[in-house]
Design an enzyme around this catalytic site. Structure first.
Site, PDB file in Angstrom:
ATOM      1  N   HIS A 119      -2.557  -3.168  -5.840  1.00  0.00           N
ATOM      2  CA  HIS A 119      -2.970  -2.837  -4.650  1.00  0.00           C
ATOM      3  C   HIS A 119      -4.310  -2.758  -4.496  1.00  0.00           C
ATOM      4  CE1 HIS A 119      -3.758   0.539  -1.551  1.00  0.00           C
ATOM      5  NE2 HIS A 119      -3.405  -0.684  -0.965  1.00  0.00           N
ATOM      6  N   GLU A 131      -5.413  -0.394  -7.554  1.00  0.00           N
ATOM      7  CA  GLU A 131      -4.647   0.258  -8.191  1.00  0.00           C
ATOM      8  C   GLU A 131      -3.414  -0.492  -8.953  1.00  0.00           C
ATOM      9  OE1 GLU A 131      -4.439   4.412  -5.369  1.00  0.00           O
ATOM     10  OE2 GLU A 131      -3.419   2.445  -4.592  1.00  0.00           O
ATOM     11  N   SER A 189       0.695  -1.348  -0.148  1.00  0.00           N
ATOM     12  CA  SER A 189       0.042  -0.066  -0.015  1.00  0.00           C
ATOM     13  C   SER A 189       0.829   1.121  -0.048  1.00  0.00           C
ATOM     14  CB  SER A 189      -0.959  -0.116   1.330  1.00  0.00           C
ATOM     15  OG  SER A 189      -0.070   0.025   2.161  1.00  0.00           O
ATOM     16  N   ASN A 242      -3.699   6.373  -0.866  1.00  0.00           N
ATOM     17  CA  ASN A 242      -3.363   6.598   0.264  1.00  0.00           C
ATOM     18  C   ASN A 242      -2.744   8.066   0.423  1.00  0.00           C
ATOM     19  OD1 ASN A 242      -3.884   4.563   1.736  1.00  0.00           O
ATOM     20  ND2 ASN A 242      -2.196   3.106   1.237  1.00  0.00           N
TER      21      ASN A 242
END
Length: 295
Positions: free
Chosen positions: A141, A153, A120, A191
């Site tokens: 991800h 992702e 991540s 993130n």
């Protein structure tokens, strides 16, 4: 290689078991590898529970469940990943551990096999540099809970080949996800934007702006978010969030990525969120209440 037929997943925790489940549901023979039998058994039990729940909700028939379960091949032997076209790593968020794993996989898997990481926050370029195939390395991800969350992702580094990226992107679509393409920036898209938001919420509480429940309620009702930042932090895992802040701050050296003191103290005290039964909220009763650590 022109298509992915057999998938390997290394790690049978929440993320790994979820990735293995959606892979098997999509029709792929899927090898699930863990380092210890106990961890493997827990991961497989989690998948079985999810499939049984789908049968109970009439989303799957009993026969379909059994076929899906038959596509899953649990193992503690890394050599069983030898025939996989794609191997997705979902182990602890530690660069050295991942490098060690990918180094071992390089001696097991075929030269044209694709390696992917579910990281991540770690750099895909740095992970790829520890392998024998940086051109066949990519980030995949997934988001927790994997069977439910629609996003993946797909992260390429400078050495990722077009073929590898296209196959990884197509794989994400084939397991029912809606992938987005990302460059190799620590935190990727989600993130990079989400973590500072959660950290700002913690700082707002530390500053006495409002209580934890009121900040959560404000963001839910004022912004239409499905859950507030503290509930989300507990769901993600405060240990996971803390480790992400360490990685992101080390990369960017910006204050907005630094862990607030409260988060660090909760990490050290074992208040890691839902999985620990306590984080910003205590989950031991019928309804979550603010935990004693932050009252």
């Amino acid at each position: 290689m022109t298509e992915i037929r057999k998938v390997g997943v290394v790690g049978a925790g929440l993320m790994g078991s979820g990735i293995a489940q959606v892979s098997a549901v999509a029709g792929y023979d899927t090898v699930v590898r863990e380092v210890e039998q106990g961890f493997l058994d827990r991961g497989m039990a989690r998948i079985a529970k999810n499939l049984d729940r789908a049968v109970a909700k009439e989303k799957l028939g009993p026969g379909e469940r059994d076929v899906i379960a038959g596509r899953l091949h649990p193992t503690v032997d890394l050599a069983d990943l030898a025939g996989c076209d794609l191997v997705v790593e979902a182990i602890t968020e530690n660069l050295e551990a991942k490098h060690e794993l990918f180094g071992a996989l390089g001696g097991v898997c075929e030269d044209d096999a694709i390696f992917a990481s579910n990281t991540s926050s770690l750099s895909i370029t740095e992970l790829a540099a520890g392998t024998d195939r940086p051109d066949r390395f990519v980030g995949l991800h997934f988001f927790n809970p994997v069977p439910v969350m629609p996003l993946v992702e797909v992260v390429r580094c400078g050495q990722t080949s077009e073929e590898t990226f296209d196959l990884a992107f197509a794989f994400a679509e084939s397991v029912g996800k809606s992938p987005i393409a990302c460059g190799d920036n620590t935190g990727f898209v989600v993130n990079r934007l989400l973590v500072p938001y959660m950290l700002d919420a913690i700082r707002a509480y530390e500053s006495g702006i409002a209580s934890i429940p009121d900040i959560d309620k404000g963001l839910r009702l004022g912004c239409g978010y499905p859950m507030g930042p503290f509930t989300l932090g507990d769901f993600v895992g405060l240990d996971t969030l803390y480790h992400i802040t360490e990685i992101m701050y080390d990369e960017y050296k910006e204050a907005r990525f630094a862990s607030p003191p409260l988060l660090r103290r909760m990490f050290l005290a074992g208040y890691h969120g839902r999985k620990a039964g306590k984080g910003f909220y205590d989950y031991s009763g019928d309804e979550p209440v603010v935990s004693d650590f932050v009252k």
